[in-house]
Design a protein around this motif. Sequence first.
Motif, PDB file in Angstrom:
ATOM      1  N   GLU A   9       0.893  -1.152   0.000  1.00 35.54           N
ATOM      2  CA  GLU A   9       0.000   0.000   0.000  1.00 35.54           C
ATOM      3  C   GLU A   9       0.932   1.202   0.000  1.00 35.54           C
ATOM      4  OE1 GLU A   9      -3.327   1.973   2.966  1.00 35.54           O
ATOM      5  OE2 GLU A   9      -2.721  -0.102   3.278  1.00 35.54           O
ATOM      6  N   VAL A  10       0.834   2.052  -1.007  1.00 34.12           N
ATOM      7  CA  VAL A  10       1.805   3.136  -1.187  1.00 34.12           C
ATOM      8  C   VAL A  10       1.167   4.503  -1.064  1.00 34.12           C
ATOM      9  CG1 VAL A  10       3.371   1.757  -2.614  1.00 34.12           C
ATOM     10  CG2 VAL A  10       1.563   3.072  -3.701  1.00 34.12           C
ATOM     11  N   GLU A  11       2.000   5.467  -0.663  1.00 34.10           N
ATOM     12  CA  GLU A  11       1.612   6.885  -0.626  1.00 34.10           C
ATOM     13  C   GLU A  11       1.778   7.439  -2.035  1.00 34.10           C
ATOM     14  OE1 GLU A  11       0.717   8.980   1.919  1.00 34.10           O
ATOM     15  OE2 GLU A  11       0.818   7.459   3.489  1.00 34.10           O
ATOM     16  N   GLN A  12       0.844   8.236  -2.458  1.00 32.32           N
ATOM     17  CA  GLN A  12       0.950   8.895  -3.748  1.00 32.32           C
ATOM     18  C   GLN A  12       1.423  10.320  -3.514  1.00 32.32           C
ATOM     19  OE1 GLN A  12       0.630   7.377  -6.582  1.00 32.32           O
ATOM     20  NE2 GLN A  12      -0.195   5.468  -5.803  1.00 32.32           N
ATOM     21  N   PRO A  13       2.144  10.984  -4.327  1.00 32.28           N
ATOM     22  CA  PRO A  13       2.674  10.543  -5.605  1.00 32.28           C
ATOM     23  C   PRO A  13       4.074   9.925  -5.528  1.00 32.28           C
ATOM     24  CG  PRO A  13       3.060  12.867  -5.392  1.00 32.28           C
ATOM     25  CD  PRO A  13       2.359  12.418  -4.115  1.00 32.28           C
ATOM     26  N   ASP A  14       4.687   9.888  -4.349  1.00 28.18           N
ATOM     27  CA  ASP A  14       6.084   9.443  -4.279  1.00 28.18           C
ATOM     28  C   ASP A  14       6.249   7.923  -4.148  1.00 28.18           C
ATOM     29  OD1 ASP A  14       5.212   9.152  -1.696  1.00 28.18           O
ATOM     30  OD2 ASP A  14       6.832  10.283  -0.777  1.00 28.18           O
ATOM     31  N   GLN A  47       0.698  -2.103  -5.113  1.00 32.18           N
ATOM     32  CA  GLN A  47       1.775  -2.619  -5.966  1.00 32.18           C
ATOM     33  C   GLN A  47       2.212  -3.976  -5.438  1.00 32.18           C
ATOM     34  OE1 GLN A  47       4.912   0.281  -5.992  1.00 32.18           O
ATOM     35  NE2 GLN A  47       3.912   1.475  -7.565  1.00 32.18           N
ATOM     36  N   THR A  48       2.522  -4.878  -6.348  1.00 34.32           N
ATOM     37  CA  THR A  48       3.055  -6.183  -5.968  1.00 34.32           C
ATOM     38  C   THR A  48       4.517  -6.010  -5.579  1.00 34.32           C
ATOM     39  OG1 THR A  48       1.568  -7.242  -7.545  1.00 34.32           O
ATOM     40  CG2 THR A  48       3.413  -8.559  -6.752  1.00 34.32           C
ATOM     41  N   ALA A  49       4.910  -6.622  -4.471  1.00 37.90           N
ATOM     42  CA  ALA A  49       6.310  -6.556  -4.024  1.00 37.90           C
ATOM     43  C   ALA A  49       7.201  -7.201  -5.086  1.00 37.90           C
ATOM     44  CB  ALA A  49       6.468  -7.273  -2.695  1.00 37.90           C
ATOM     45  N   PRO A  50       8.438  -6.720  -5.216  1.00 37.02           N
ATOM     46  CA  PRO A  50       9.326  -7.235  -6.257  1.00 37.02           C
ATOM     47  C   PRO A  50       9.752  -8.694  -6.059  1.00 37.02           C
ATOM     48  CG  PRO A  50      10.461  -5.609  -4.916  1.00 37.02           C
ATOM     49  CD  PRO A  50       9.043  -5.621  -4.479  1.00 37.02           C
ATOM     50  N   ALA A  51       9.746  -9.177  -4.832  1.00 40.34           N
ATOM     51  CA  ALA A  51      10.160 -10.567  -4.583  1.00 40.34           C
ATOM     52  C   ALA A  51       9.024 -11.307  -3.887  1.00 40.34           C
ATOM     53  CB  ALA A  51      11.414 -10.599  -3.716  1.00 40.34           C
ATOM     54  N   PRO A  52       8.810 -12.565  -4.249  1.00 43.88           N
ATOM     55  CA  PRO A  52       7.760 -13.343  -3.578  1.00 43.88           C
ATOM     56  C   PRO A  52       8.168 -13.659  -2.144  1.00 43.88           C
ATOM     57  CG  PRO A  52       8.995 -14.745  -5.068  1.00 43.88           C
ATOM     58  CD  PRO A  52       9.511 -13.345  -5.256  1.00 43.88           C
ATOM     59  N   PRO A  53       7.194 -13.983  -1.298  1.00 46.98           N
ATOM     60  CA  PRO A  53       7.540 -14.343   0.079  1.00 46.98           C
ATOM     61  C   PRO A  53       8.357 -15.633   0.118  1.00 46.98           C
ATOM     62  CG  PRO A  53       5.211 -14.728  -0.328  1.00 46.98           C
ATOM     63  CD  PRO A  53       5.767 -14.051  -1.546  1.00 46.98           C
ATOM     64  N   SER A  54       9.154 -15.775   1.149  1.00 44.66           N
ATOM     65  CA  SER A  54       9.976 -16.970   1.308  1.00 44.66           C
ATOM     66  C   SER A  54       9.099 -18.187   1.565  1.00 44.66           C
ATOM     67  CB  SER A  54      10.942 -16.791   2.486  1.00 44.66           C
ATOM     68  OG  SER A  54      11.643 -17.983   2.712  1.00 44.66           O
ATOM     69  N   THR A  55       9.497 -19.312   1.035  1.00 39.53           N
ATOM     70  CA  THR A  55       8.778 -20.565   1.282  1.00 39.53           C
ATOM     71  C   THR A  55       9.491 -21.401   2.342  1.00 39.53           C
ATOM     72  OG1 THR A  55       9.939 -21.611  -0.558  1.00 39.53           O
ATOM     73  CG2 THR A  55       7.786 -20.652  -1.032  1.00 39.53           C
ATOM     74  N   ASP A  56      10.563 -20.869   2.916  1.00 37.51           N
ATOM     75  CA  ASP A  56      11.278 -21.577   3.969  1.00 37.51           C
ATOM     76  C   ASP A  56      10.413 -21.658   5.220  1.00 37.51           C
ATOM     77  OD1 ASP A  56      13.476 -21.785   2.301  1.00 37.51           O
ATOM     78  OD2 ASP A  56      14.463 -20.009   3.137  1.00 37.51           O
ATOM     79  N   PRO A  57      10.362 -22.828   5.871  1.00 43.20           N
ATOM     80  CA  PRO A  57       9.580 -22.949   7.105  1.00 43.20           C
ATOM     81  C   PRO A  57      10.058 -21.940   8.158  1.00 43.20           C
ATOM     82  CG  PRO A  57      10.336 -25.102   6.357  1.00 43.20           C
ATOM     83  CD  PRO A  57      11.018 -24.076   5.502  1.00 43.20           C
ATOM     84  N   GLY A  58       9.128 -21.267   8.770  1.00 40.06           N
ATOM     85  CA  GLY A  58       9.460 -20.295   9.800  1.00 40.06           C
ATOM     86  C   GLY A  58       9.828 -18.916   9.297  1.00 40.06           C
ATOM     87  N   ALA A  59      10.007 -18.758   7.991  1.00 40.22           N
ATOM     88  CA  ALA A  59      10.343 -17.443   7.428  1.00 40.22           C
ATOM     89  C   ALA A  59       9.090 -16.576   7.389  1.00 40.22           C
ATOM     90  CB  ALA A  59      10.915 -17.601   6.019  1.00 40.22           C
ATOM     91  N   PRO A  60       9.228 -15.276   7.585  1.00 40.93           N
ATOM     92  CA  PRO A  60       8.053 -14.403   7.524  1.00 40.93           C
ATOM     93  C   PRO A  60       7.535 -14.276   6.092  1.00 40.93           C
ATOM     94  CG  PRO A  60      10.033 -13.086   7.751  1.00 40.93           C
ATOM     95  CD  PRO A  60      10.459 -14.526   7.864  1.00 40.93           C
ATOM     96  N   TRP A  61       6.269 -13.986   5.944  1.00 42.01           N
ATOM     97  CA  TRP A  61       5.669 -13.802   4.623  1.00 42.01           C
ATOM     98  C   TRP A  61       6.031 -12.436   4.042  1.00 42.01           C
ATOM     99  CZ3 TRP A  61       2.492  -9.608   4.184  1.00 42.01           C
ATOM    100  CH2 TRP A  61       1.932  -9.098   5.356  1.00 42.01           C
ATOM    101  N   TYR A  62       6.414 -11.503   4.891  1.00 41.74           N
ATOM    102  CA  TYR A  62       6.721 -10.131   4.488  1.00 41.74           C
ATOM    103  C   TYR A  62       8.241  -9.956   4.379  1.00 41.74           C
ATOM    104  CZ  TYR A  62       7.249 -10.312   9.496  1.00 41.74           C
ATOM    105  OH  TYR A  62       7.620 -10.707  10.756  1.00 41.74           O
ATOM    106  N   PRO A  63       8.699  -8.950   3.642  1.00 44.54           N
ATOM    107  CA  PRO A  63      10.140  -8.673   3.600  1.00 44.54           C
ATOM    108  C   PRO A  63      10.627  -8.303   5.002  1.00 44.54           C
ATOM    109  CG  PRO A  63       9.003  -7.507   1.837  1.00 44.54           C
ATOM    110  CD  PRO A  63       7.949  -8.068   2.751  1.00 44.54           C
ATOM    111  N   PRO A  64      11.648  -8.973   5.536  1.00 42.70           N
ATOM    112  CA  PRO A  64      12.097  -8.707   6.908  1.00 42.70           C
ATOM    113  C   PRO A  64      12.436  -7.247   7.188  1.00 42.70           C
ATOM    114  CG  PRO A  64      13.159 -10.677   6.063  1.00 42.70           C
ATOM    115  CD  PRO A  64      12.405 -10.053   4.917  1.00 42.70           C
ATOM    116  N   GLN A  65      12.960  -6.522   6.213  1.00 38.14           N
ATOM    117  CA  GLN A  65      13.305  -5.119   6.414  1.00 38.14           C
ATOM    118  C   GLN A  65      12.062  -4.235   6.537  1.00 38.14           C
ATOM    119  OE1 GLN A  65      13.821  -6.902   3.663  1.00 38.14           O
ATOM    120  NE2 GLN A  65      13.494  -5.687   1.837  1.00 38.14           N
TER     121      GLN A  65
END
Length: 78
Positions: A9-14, A47-65
């Motif tokens: 979810e992004v702020e417009q216009p930046d 906007q769709t995130a540039p990388a898909p979520p990790s499929t590793d067990p225990g990894a978060p679905w969101y980008p850690p940063q």
Amino acid sequence: MSGIVVMYEVEQPDLTVRRVHAAPAAPGTTSVPGPRTLCGKDTFAMQTAPAPPSTDPGAPWYPPQQADLRCPACDDAV
């Protein structure tokens, strides 16, 4: 559910990322979001995130940063 697509979810216009959401993948796909996030928001204006979520067990679905930007309702639903 066929998978999770990370949405911004992004702020417009930046285009600053305001919140990170999870959406179920559209039927038959793994990278195209369905029409609504897991918290019920419309994905059309997101906007769709540039990388898909990790499929590793225990990894978060969101980008850690971006942990502090994740939607709590989507997080609970995942």
